[in-house]
Design an enzyme around this catalytic site. Structure first.
Site, PDB file in Angstrom:
ATOM      1  CG  ASP A   1      -1.928   1.164   0.867  1.00 27.32           C
ATOM      2  OD1 ASP A   1      -2.049   1.698  -0.035  1.00 27.32           O
ATOM      3  OD2 ASP A   1      -3.161   0.782   1.710  1.00 27.32           O
TER       4      ASP A   1
HETATM    5  C1  BGC Z   1      -4.863   3.296  -0.037  1.00 25.41           C
HETATM    6  C2  BGC Z   1      -4.967   2.393  -1.394  1.00 25.41           C
HETATM    7  C3  BGC Z   1      -4.777   3.122  -2.642  1.00 25.41           C
HETATM    8  C4  BGC Z   1      -3.436   3.873  -2.491  1.00 25.41           C
HETATM    9  C5  BGC Z   1      -3.284   4.289  -3.714  1.00 25.41           C
HETATM   10  C6  BGC Z   1      -3.614   4.154  -0.268  1.00 25.41           C
HETATM   11  O1  BGC Z   1      -3.729   5.205   1.028  1.00 25.41           O
HETATM   12  O2  BGC Z   1      -4.793   2.630   1.178  1.00 25.41           O
HETATM   13  O3  BGC Z   1      -6.254   1.796  -1.092  1.00 25.41           O
HETATM   14  O4  BGC Z   1      -4.731   2.036  -3.580  1.00 25.41           O
HETATM   15  O5  BGC Z   1      -3.634   4.675  -1.468  1.00 25.41           O
HETATM   16  O6  BGC Z   1      -3.847   5.635  -3.833  1.00 25.41           O
END
Ligand code: BGC
Length: 748
Positions: free
Chosen positions: A229
C-alpha cells in the site's frame, strides 16, 4: 551470496525495479523485458492523476471516468456476473487511459459498521465477499488489465491503520479474514495483491513472509506480483525478502535494498524474481490487442442498471411501492441529498464522474408534478425554515419521497465513524413529515450501515441504495417506479444499536493493538449465536413479487469429489411481476472439539423467475467451503450430521434437511496428556488400557471409588493421564502407556 555481476550497474537496476519510479509507474529494464507499468485507483472507477502533482487522497480532480457503484452497493446484488461486468467496464476505461493495473477490488471484512472505508468493502461474510471480489478480478482481467486484491490483510479499520496490530486467534484469522482472500485468489486468479498497512499479530503485513509467501503463494498458488500500500513499507529490505515485490510510491533510487544486495544481505535471486514478475505483469497486461473501446454512454447505463439491481427494499409495509406514475398526482421530493447526491465515498477511491444525475433531476423527468424541498442541511445544523417548507410540501403532496443518508464527511478513508445513527436533523424531519403524510417513501444514501430502528415505522416504504455511483437519481427512479424490481439483499446485518455489534468493545483498540475478541463471530454469526434481535438480518431484501420455495433435494457426492453435495430447490414466482430471488444456503455443523457458529453461508444463487413461473435451482457446495481451522491441527474437514438450511435471508429459512458428511466429527489425537476418558474411548487404546488395569488389579483407592460413583466418574475421566500417573498406587506404569502408544494410531 551476492556479488556485483558482470553487468556494471546491474544491481542498481535490479534494486530499482523493487520500487516505483514515481507515484503510479514502475521502472523500466529493457534488457530484462520489463516495461513501465502504470497503476491507478480504484475499485469502482478510474482515478487517473497527473504524475507531476498527484493527489494521494483523491481530494483533487482526476481525469473523468465512470463512477460505478462502490463495493457496498454491488455486494448487495449478490450477482457475480453483474460484478464481473462492472469490472470489465472499468478495465476498458483503464486501457483507454493507458492504465495497466487497477488498484482494486478492496476485500477487507466488515468487522465493525464503524470502519470508515466499509463503502469500499463487500461483506461481513467471507464467502460472499470472496466470491464477488473474485468476480470483479475476473471481469477486470478479462480485458487485459490487472486487478489488485487489497488490502491483504486485516485492514478492517482506519484508526491507526498504518501502525495498528490486528491481534487475532488462528481460527478466525484463517476461517474468516484470510478465507475471503483465499476464495478471491483461487476463483479470480488476480495478477496483483496489495499488502495492507497494518501489522498482524505484531508483524507488518508488508514484511510478513508467512503472509506474502507461505500463505499467498505456497498455499493458495498466487503467481502474480505483490505491491505495498502507498507508503506502507517499514523495512524495505525485510519486505523484499518476505515476498513484497514492489514498494509504492517510488523514486529514482532504492538505496537500502541496493546496499543490502551489495552487502550480501539480500540474495540477487530474490531481485531477479521481482524482475521476472514485473515482466510477467507487463506481458499479461498487454495480452489483448487492440484495446477495447470505452463508451461513456454505455458505461453510464451499466452504472444505472448495477445500482438499481443492488438496491435493497427493506420494507414496503403499506404497499406504497412501486409508485404508479400515472396515478400518483403530485410528489414532494424532500432532502438535500436529492439535490446533492451522495454517490461515492471519499479518499483514494474517489472518481471524477463523467456525469452525475441527482434524484431531483431524474424524478423531475419521470413525473410531472414534483416539488422539491431541501428540508435539512448536510452539516447537521437545524434549520427551521427548511424544515417548515418541507413539511408544508409533504402536506400538499399526494406522495412523499425523502432522500436521507450520511453526509460525505461522515465516511472517508483515513478515519472511522463513531455512530451508526442518521443525523438527528433528518430523523426529526422525517417525524414531522410523517405526521402530515401517510405516504412517505424513504430512500437511503450511505456507504456503511445506519440503523433504522428508531424511525422506520415513520415511513411506508424504505429502500437502501447505499452509494449508487453516478447514475444515482436514475437508479432511484427505476426502483421507485417499478421499472426495476428490487433484487438486492443485505450483504451485512443492520444492527439495532452500535452497542450490539460484535466488535463494539474491541474497536478500534488501544495502544496500537486491536484485539479481535469476538473471534469467529463477525456479523450474523454473532447475532445468531447470541440470539439477538437485529434491525434487518443478513441476506434480507424484499421484492415487488413473492417467491415460494419447495422440493429441496440434497445429493451427497462421493468423498473424493471436490463438491461435497448439491442442493436443488424449486423457486416459484407467485406474484404478478418478473423478479429475481437470491437463494441462500447455510450449513449448521455440529459442535465438537470446535465450537460452531449457528449457521454459515456456504453457497448462494441468484435466479430470475418470470411472474407465475418457477425455476429449478441447483447449488453446488464445494467440500473446501466446509472446512474449519483447528488451532493446532490446521484445516480439517469436520464430519457428522449437518443441517442444510435454504433461506431467503439468514433469518428466513424456508427449507431444511440434514445430511451426513463422510468425515468423523473432529477429535484430538491421543497423547499422554489426553484425559482418561479419551483413552477409554479410543477404539485401539481403550481396550489395551483396560486390559493393563485389570491385569494389575483394577483402579483402587480414591480414584477407584470416584470412578465407580456416577457423581464422581466424570471428574476422573476428565483428568489427563499424565496427571493421573502422579497419584499413588495407579495400576499402570509409564512403560505400559508407552507400549500402548507404540502399538496404536493416536490419530482420531
Ligand atoms: C490506499 C489504497 C490506494 C493507494 C493509492 C492508499 O492510501 O489505502 O487503497 O490504492 O493509497 O492511492
Amino acid at each position: 551470496m551476492t556479488i556485483e555481476n558482470d553487468r556494471p550497474g546491474d544491481l542498481d537496476q535490479l534494486a530499482l525495479l523493487c520500487t516505483g519510479s514515481d507515484y503510479w509507474n514502475t521502472h523500466v529494464d529493457e534488457s530484462r523485458g520489463v516495461r513501465c507499468i502504470r497503476m491507478a485507483d480504484g475499485p469502482h472507477g478510474l482515478r487517473v492523476q497527473d504524475d507531476d502533482s498527484p493527489d494521494h487522497l483523491g481530494l483533487g480532480r482526476s481525469l473523468p471516468a465512470t463512477c460505478f457503484p462502490p463495493a457496498v452497493a454491488l455486494a448487495s446484488s449478490w450477482d457475480a456476473e453483474l460484478v464481473a461486468e462492472v469490472g470489465g467496464a472499468i478495465a476498458v476505461e483503464a486501457r483507454a487511459q493507458g492504465v495497466d493495473v487497477v488498484l482494486g477490488p478492496g476485500l477487507n471484512m466488515k468487522r465493525s459498521p464503524l470502519c470508515g472505508r466499509n463503502f469500499e468493502y463487500y461483506s461481513e461474510d467471507p464467502l460472499l465477499a470472496g466470491v464477488l471480489a473474485g468476480a470483479m478480478v475476473r471481469g477486470i482481467q478479462s480485458k487485459g488489465v490487472a486487478a489488485t486484491l487489497k488490502h491483504f490483510a486485516l485492514n478492517n479499520q482506519e484508526t491507526e491503520r498504518m501502525r495498528v496490530s490486528a491481534d487475532i486467534d488462528p481460527r478466525p484469522l484463517h476461517e474468516i479474514y484470510l478465507r475471503a482472500f483465499e476464495i478471491a485468489v483461487r476463483e479470480g486468479e488476480p495478477w496483483m495483491v496489495m499488502s495492507s498497512y497494518n501489522a498482524i499479530n505484531g508483524e507488518y503485513a508488508s514484511q510478513s513472509k508467512w503472509l506474502l509467501t507461505d500463505i499467498l503463494r505456497d498455499e493458495w498458488g498466487f503467481d502474480g506480483l505483490v505491491v505495498s500500500d502507498w507508503g506502507g513499507v517499514y523495512d524495505p529490505v525485510a519486505a523484499v525478502a518476505a515476498g513484497l515485490d514492489l514498494r509504492m510510491p517510488g523514486s529514482a533510487t532504492n538505496e537500502k535494498v541496493l546496499q543490502a544486495a551489495r552487502g550480501g544481505k539480500l540474495d540477487v535471486v530474490v531481485l531477479e524474481r521481482v524482475a521476472a514478475r514485473l515482466r510477467q505483469l507487463g506481458e499479461r497486461t498487454a495480452s489483448i490487442v487492440p484495446a477495447p473501446k470505452a463508451d461513456v454512454a454505455t458505461n453510464h447505463a451499466l452504472c444505472r442498471r448495477a445500482a438499481a439491481e443492488s438496491a435493497v427494499l427493506l420494507h414496503n409495509k403499506r404497499g406504497l411501492l412501486p409508485l404508479d406514475v400515472t396515478s400518483v398526482k403530485s410528489v414532494a421530493l424532500i432532502g438535500e441529498l436529492a439535490r446533492t447526491p451522495r454517490y461515492q465515498g471519499a479518499g483514494s477511491s474517489a472518481v471524477n464522474p463523467t456525469r452525475l444525475v441527482s434524484a431531483l433531476e431524474a424524478l423531475g423527468d419521470a413525473m410531472s408534478d414534483v416539488r422539491f424541498e431541501a428540508g435539512y442541511r448536510l452539516d447537521g445544523v437545524a434549520d427551521d425554515t427548511l424544515r417548515a417548507a418541507a413539511v408544508e410540501a409533504a402536506r400538499a403532496a399526494d406522495t412523499v419521497v425523502m432522500v436521507l443518508g450520511l453526509p460525505a464527511v461522515d465516511e472517508a478513508e483515513g478515519h472511522d465513524r463513531t455512530s451508526i445513527e442518521l443525523p438527528a436533523v433528518q430523523v426529526d424531519l422525517l417525524r414531522a413529515v410523517s405526521a402530515v403524510s401517510s405516504r412517505v417513501v424513504v430512500v437511503l444514501s450511505n456507504g456503511s450501515v445506519v440503523t433504522t430502528a428508531g424511525w422506520r415505522d415513520q415511513c411506508g416504504a424504505l429502500v437502501e441504495f447505499w452509494l449508487t455511483g453516478q447514475a444515482h437519481g436514475e437508479a432511484i427512479v427505476d426502483v421507485l417506479t417499478g421499472v426495476v424490481n428490487p433484487a438486492g439483499r443485505l450483504a451485512e446485518t443492520i444492527p439495532l444499536r452500535i452497542e450490539d455489534t460484535p466488535a463494539y468493545i474491541d474497536f478500534p483498540g488501544e495502544g496500537l493493538h486491536v484485539r479481535y475478541g469476538e473471534g469467529l463471530y463477525i456479523g450474523y454469526r454473532w447475532y445468531d449465536a447470541r440470539k439477538m434481535p437485529v434491525d434487518y438480518p443478513f441476506g434480507h431484501g424484499l421484492s415487488f413479487t413473492q417467491f415460494d420455495y419447495d422440493d429441496l433435494v440434497i445429493d451427497r457426492h462421493d468423498a473424493s469429489d471436490p463438491i461435497a453435495f448439491t442442493a436443488s430447490i424449486t423457486v416459484a414466482n407467485v406474484g404478478d411481476r418478473d423478479g429475481a430471488e437470491v437463494v441462500q444456503l447455510y450449513v449448521a455443523a455440529p459442535s465438537g472439539v470446535l465450537r460452531m457458529p449457528e449457521q454459515e453461508l456456504r453457497a448462494f444463487a441468484k435466479v430470475r423467475v418470470a411472474a407465475g413461473r418457477s425455476e429449478r435451482v441447483t447449488i453446488a457446495v464445494p467440500r473446501n467451503r466446509l472446512r474449519h481451522f483447528h488451532p493446532q491441527a490446521g484445516w480439517v474437514e469436520t464430519g457428522g450430521e449437518v443441517a442444510v438450511l435454504i433461506g431467503a435471508s439468514s433469518r428466513d429459512v424456508r427449507l431444511r434437511s440434514t445430511l451426513d458428511l463422510p468425515n468423523k466429527p473432529l477429535s484430538e489425537p491421543l497423547t499422554m496428556w489426553s484425559p482418561l476418558g479419551h483413552w477409554f474411548a479410543h477404539p485401539q487404546a481403550g481396550p489395551k488400557l483396560n486390559a493393563v488395569i485389570d491385569a494389575n488389579g483394577g483402579m483402587r483407592g480414591r480414584l477407584g471409588d470416584l470412578l465407580a460413583d456416577p457423581a464422581g466418574r466424570d471428574s476422573i475421566l476428565g483428568i489427563p493421564l499424565a496427571s493421573i500417573m502422579q497419584f499413588p498406587r495407579i495400576p499402570f506404569s509409564e512403560q505400559d502407556l508407552a507400549n500402548i502408544m507404540a502399538a496404536i494410531d493416536p490419530r482420531p
